[in-house]
Design a protein around this motif. Structure first.
Motif, mmCIF file in Angstrom:
data_model
loop_
_atom_site.group_PDB
_atom_site.id
_atom_site.type_symbol
_atom_site.label_atom_id
_atom_site.label_comp_id
_atom_site.label_asym_id
_atom_site.label_seq_id
_atom_site.Cartn_x
_atom_site.Cartn_y
_atom_site.Cartn_z
ATOM 1 N N PRO A 194 0.846 -1.270 -0.130
ATOM 2 C CA PRO A 194 -0.164 -0.049 -0.056
ATOM 3 C C PRO A 194 0.892 1.359 0.077
ATOM 4 C CG PRO A 194 -0.881 -1.594 1.429
ATOM 5 C CD PRO A 194 0.294 -2.062 1.258
ATOM 6 N N ALA A 195 0.453 2.178 -0.596
ATOM 7 C CA ALA A 195 1.084 3.444 -0.738
ATOM 8 C C ALA A 195 1.592 4.315 0.400
ATOM 9 C CB ALA A 195 0.339 4.541 -1.827
ATOM 10 N N GLY A 196 0.546 4.158 1.397
ATOM 11 C CA GLY A 196 0.806 4.805 2.734
ATOM 12 C C GLY A 196 1.922 4.336 3.613
ATOM 13 N N ARG A 220 1.809 12.899 1.036
ATOM 14 C CA ARG A 220 0.457 12.252 1.239
ATOM 15 C C ARG A 220 -0.692 12.980 0.822
ATOM 16 N NH1 ARG A 220 -1.350 8.323 4.539
ATOM 17 N NH2 ARG A 220 0.844 7.922 5.340
ATOM 18 N N PRO A 221 -1.149 14.293 0.846
ATOM 19 C CA PRO A 221 -2.151 14.964 0.369
ATOM 20 C C PRO A 221 -2.019 15.070 -1.081
ATOM 21 C CG PRO A 221 -0.790 16.612 1.356
ATOM 22 C CD PRO A 221 -0.208 15.229 1.768
ATOM 23 N N LEU A 222 -0.798 15.122 -1.684
ATOM 24 C CA LEU A 222 -0.675 15.214 -3.189
ATOM 25 C C LEU A 222 -1.213 13.882 -3.864
ATOM 26 C CD1 LEU A 222 0.347 16.403 -5.898
ATOM 27 C CD2 LEU A 222 2.546 15.199 -5.591
ATOM 28 N N LEU A 223 -0.705 12.660 -3.451
ATOM 29 C CA LEU A 223 -1.210 11.466 -3.864
ATOM 30 C C LEU A 223 -2.599 11.260 -3.562
ATOM 31 C CD1 LEU A 223 1.956 9.079 -2.796
ATOM 32 C CD2 LEU A 223 1.172 9.640 -5.013
ATOM 33 N N ALA A 224 -3.088 11.482 -2.300
ATOM 34 C CA ALA A 224 -4.621 11.341 -2.139
ATOM 35 C C ALA A 224 -5.394 12.052 -3.331
ATOM 36 C CB ALA A 224 -4.714 11.985 -0.558
ATOM 37 N N ALA A 225 -4.969 13.301 -3.699
ATOM 38 C CA ALA A 225 -5.828 13.916 -4.865
ATOM 39 C C ALA A 225 -5.510 13.489 -6.169
ATOM 40 C CB ALA A 225 -4.937 15.596 -4.591
ATOM 41 N N LEU A 226 -4.335 13.049 -6.301
ATOM 42 C CA LEU A 226 -4.113 12.179 -7.871
ATOM 43 C C LEU A 226 -4.733 11.013 -7.822
ATOM 44 C CD1 LEU A 226 -0.354 13.269 -8.351
ATOM 45 C CD2 LEU A 226 -2.275 14.487 -9.066
ATOM 46 N N LEU A 227 -4.785 10.205 -6.699
ATOM 47 C CA LEU A 227 -5.315 9.048 -6.988
ATOM 48 C C LEU A 227 -6.804 8.618 -6.179
ATOM 49 C CD1 LEU A 227 -2.097 7.038 -5.322
ATOM 50 C CD2 LEU A 227 -2.817 7.176 -7.639
ATOM 51 N N CYS A 228 -7.220 9.906 -5.743
ATOM 52 C CA CYS A 228 -8.557 10.168 -5.126
ATOM 53 C C CYS A 228 -8.718 8.761 -4.295
ATOM 54 C CB CYS A 228 -9.654 9.681 -6.213
ATOM 55 S SG CYS A 228 -9.635 11.070 -7.429
ATOM 56 N N ASP A 229 -7.590 8.604 -3.328
ATOM 57 C CA ASP A 229 -7.615 7.615 -2.293
ATOM 58 C C ASP A 229 -7.109 8.369 -1.217
ATOM 59 O OD1 ASP A 229 -7.104 5.336 -0.914
ATOM 60 O OD2 ASP A 229 -5.615 4.547 -1.917
ATOM 61 N N PRO A 230 -7.893 8.831 -0.190
ATOM 62 C CA PRO A 230 -7.663 9.517 1.030
ATOM 63 C C PRO A 230 -6.742 8.603 2.050
ATOM 64 C CG PRO A 230 -9.911 8.823 1.178
ATOM 65 C CD PRO A 230 -9.526 8.662 -0.258
ATOM 66 N N ASP A 231 -7.042 7.260 1.995
ATOM 67 C CA ASP A 231 -6.207 6.233 3.081
ATOM 68 C C ASP A 231 -4.914 5.829 2.282
ATOM 69 O OD1 ASP A 231 -8.350 6.788 4.933
ATOM 70 O OD2 ASP A 231 -9.573 5.356 3.774
ATOM 71 N N LEU A 232 -4.719 6.065 0.917
ATOM 72 C CA LEU A 232 -3.694 5.602 0.205
ATOM 73 C C LEU A 232 -3.284 3.938 0.394
ATOM 74 C CD1 LEU A 232 -0.842 8.381 1.015
ATOM 75 C CD2 LEU A 232 -2.646 7.897 -1.001
ATOM 76 N N THR A 233 -4.348 3.293 0.159
ATOM 77 C CA THR A 233 -4.288 1.992 0.015
ATOM 78 C C THR A 233 -3.858 1.361 -1.406
ATOM 79 O OG1 THR A 233 -6.838 1.964 -0.539
ATOM 80 C CG2 THR A 233 -6.268 1.659 1.658
ATOM 81 N N THR A 234 -3.766 2.368 -2.336
ATOM 82 C CA THR A 234 -3.389 2.135 -3.625
ATOM 83 C C THR A 234 -2.339 1.450 -3.661
ATOM 84 O OG1 THR A 234 -4.633 3.752 -4.528
ATOM 85 C CG2 THR A 234 -2.701 3.106 -5.837
#
Length: 458
Positions: free
Chosen positions: A174-176, A194-208
């Motif tokens: 997971p990205a986080g 963290r906020p940048l990736l959340a915006a780019l991936l639309c994933d607030p928990d960074l499970t991507t």
């Protein structure tokens, strides 16, 4: 009159960017296609609502000048991209900072030039419009100290030049979790990455998947955030305009598919030599039982207008402090003036989740803190919620899921690739290649599909 043996070589179900991209490539190769779309317009999730001179995107996905498929997809030569200001603005530790901008911005960040010189220049489309000149804006301090900035610049510089194959060979988690192991200062990770990736991936928990997150960072480091001029629907409309007249049939709902036909609610059975399902994952699974449906990230976009724009750059503003539901916001009319009437400002804010009865009040309160201005007089234009906005890419994630289910039956979309516009376009290219390979000499060579059968009585 007798119906022809086949209405077209290929029937495509779904007129999103993946299906339209595939149709364009197939038609260019002499394969006749019919594209069926249940909605009254093309575009799928790349839809734009027009209200009183405003153009409001329903999902608000961000594009990059470094997306290769924007240059490689036929029909997009006329696409005009409106870039955001370089880098992003981040509200962290109670203040707004500037982060991730290129070395050419100069100023006190000159010490970072050497590290940032390794960042590849952005690959631009032939039609790249200059950003709209913003009003006099504030001077925002950089995020962190000089050493923090140098480390971030060096990291972005390295990832911008790493071959994609090497990124995809990295261990996947997971990205986080991957961010925590990068050795970057906590202020940089929590205040920017963290906020940048959340915006780019639309994933607030960074499970991507960390591999997909690395691809997103590589795209950010090697290009510019941008929007299609006039609204998100400009892109699919350009693709549809390149197809022969009558190819795209809107308001037609497919109810079942096989390798040689599509049954519709309005026109009965359409016969063909191959069928391509190019809808979202959930709709595709209804036509293709057994197809895996990934979880999706819900997205809500809240649009406001004001007489005067907030005093800020034409930049994406992230909230690292997470003081409310908004993940990121921007004065869209400063990036693309065509999206708002003259004399009005359009402020669009993205909530990574579902709206509540209190969403507008909570968003206004958060925007007042982010922009440093009163928002109670702003007019609410629309709240657009899309439950299945972005397919999740949890590890392990297959970036090249098969597009050929069996000879004569195919599927494409961002759920078969990366969950981006780049991924949707790329899956359209992959599936067109597969269809052409399988059809071979079986294609009729006709560039015009036969008319649909007469609608049956209800």
């Amino acid at each position: 009159m007798l119906e022809p043996a086949c209405q077209a070589d290929v029937v495509i179900v779904g007129a999103g960017v993946a299906g339209l991209s595939a149709a364009q490539r197939l038609n260019s190769a002499g394969v006749s296609t019919v594209v069926l779309e249940a909605a009254p317009q093309v575009g799928g999730r790349m839809a734009t609502e027009k209200i009183d001179g405003f153009r409001l995107d329903r999902v608000g996905r961000l594009l990059f000048t470094s997306y290769p498929e924007l240059r490689l997809t036929p029909g997009l030569d006329a696409l005009v991209l409106r870039p955001f200001a370089a880098g992003v603005l981040v509200h962290a530790e109670g203040r707004v900072h500037r982060a991730g901008e290129p070395a050419s911005a100069g100023g006190a960040r000159g010490a970072l030039d050497a590290a940032r010189a390794f960042v590849s220049p952005p690959r631009r489309l032939r039609q790249l419009a200059p950003a709209a000149a913003p009003p006099m804006s504030r001077a925002y301090p950089p995020l962190g100290g000089a050493l923090d900035q140098a480390r971030l610049a060096a990291a972005l510089g390295r990832i911008a030049t790493v071959p994609v194959e090497r990124l995809l060979a990295r261990p996947e988690r997971p990205a986080g979790q991957a961010l925590a192991a990068r050795g970057m200062p906590a202020r940089t990770v929590e205040g920017f990455l963290r906020p940048l990736l959340a915006a780019l991936l639309c994933d607030p928990d960074l499970t991507t998947s960390s591999r997909c997150a690395d691809l997103a960072l590589r795209t950010f480091a090697s290009g510019r955030l941008c929007l299609p001029e006039g609204g998100a629907d400009t892109l699919p409309e350009l693709l549809a305009a390149t197809l022969p007249p009558g190819t795209v049939r809107t308001g037609v709902r497919a109810t079942s598919v096989s390798t040689t036909s599509v049954t519709t609610a309005e026109h009965g059975e359409l016969r063909c030599r191959a069928v391509l399902v190019a809808t979202g994952a959930r709709a595709a699974a209804e036509l293709l039982p057994g197809l895996r449906v990934p979880p999706c990230h819900p997205v809500t976009v809240v649009h406001h207008t004001a007489d005067e724009p907030p005093l800020t750059d034409a930049a994406l503003l992230l909230d690292a402090d997470r003081r409310g539901p908004v993940a990121h916001t921007a004065v869209i009319s400063q990036v693309d003036p065509s999206r708002a009437p003259v004399g009005r400002a359009l402020i669009s804010s993205t909530v990574l989740g579902a709206p509540t009865a209190d969403t507008d009040r909570a968003v206004r309160a958060q925007l007042a803190a982010l922009y440093g201005t009163a928002t109670h007089r702003w007019e609410l234009l629309a709240v657009h919620h899309t439950p299945d906005a972005v397919p999740a890419m949890a590890p392990p994630h297959d970036l090249r899921r098969p597009v050929r289910l069996l000879a004569g039956l195919y599927v494409c979309g961002d759920h078969r690739d990366t969950s981006t516009v780049q991924g949707a376009l790329h899956s359209g290219r992959r599936v067109a290649r597969a269809v052409l390979s399988d059809l071979g000499a079986a294609a009729t060579g006709s560039a015009v599909a036969a008319p649909l059968p007469t609608p049956t009585a209800a």
